[in-house]
Scaffold this active site. Sequence first.
Site: not given
Length: 176
Positions: A148, A168
């Site tokens: 994970r 961004c």
Amino acid sequence: MSRADELYKATCRKILEEGFSDEGLNVRPKWEDGTPAHTIKTFGVVNRYNLAEEFPIMTLRRTYWKSAVDELLWIWQKKSNRICDLGSHVWDEWAGEDGTIGKAYGYQMNRPICIYTDPVHKTPESFRSYKNQTEYIIEYLREFPNGRWGVATLWNPEELSGMNLVPCCHTSTWNL
């Protein structure tokens, strides 16, 4: 219409209906030049895509596939911040005198990574070194297909001032 289009439109609707405005949070009531900044936004939007179903690209507007793929490869494969390594000119206005965008995007991808793959126990066996983030993601997914912690990031607060363009799209989570 693609799933990416549907998610984008749903997010826009949510922002318009439930978004925070500068009146509500007083986030940015004016731009630097004093012009009112009528901003409506939301935080923490996460979109998930199943690549077995489709490639997540928007079709609402014309997408220049060659430029989009070139930009992804410029960041992930070439790990470059040099404008001349990019096949399009969309980033040209952010190039500095040295022909780079500073310590942004590919520069951050090319940084060495040293982590514990078991951050709880931190055993010597769980310590890994990778030459860059691309290698880290690929090797991590090979070794830990159910893991994970396959996260790549271009966001490095320590070096934001050295970036001609603050990233961004800066974080991606990878799993199988």
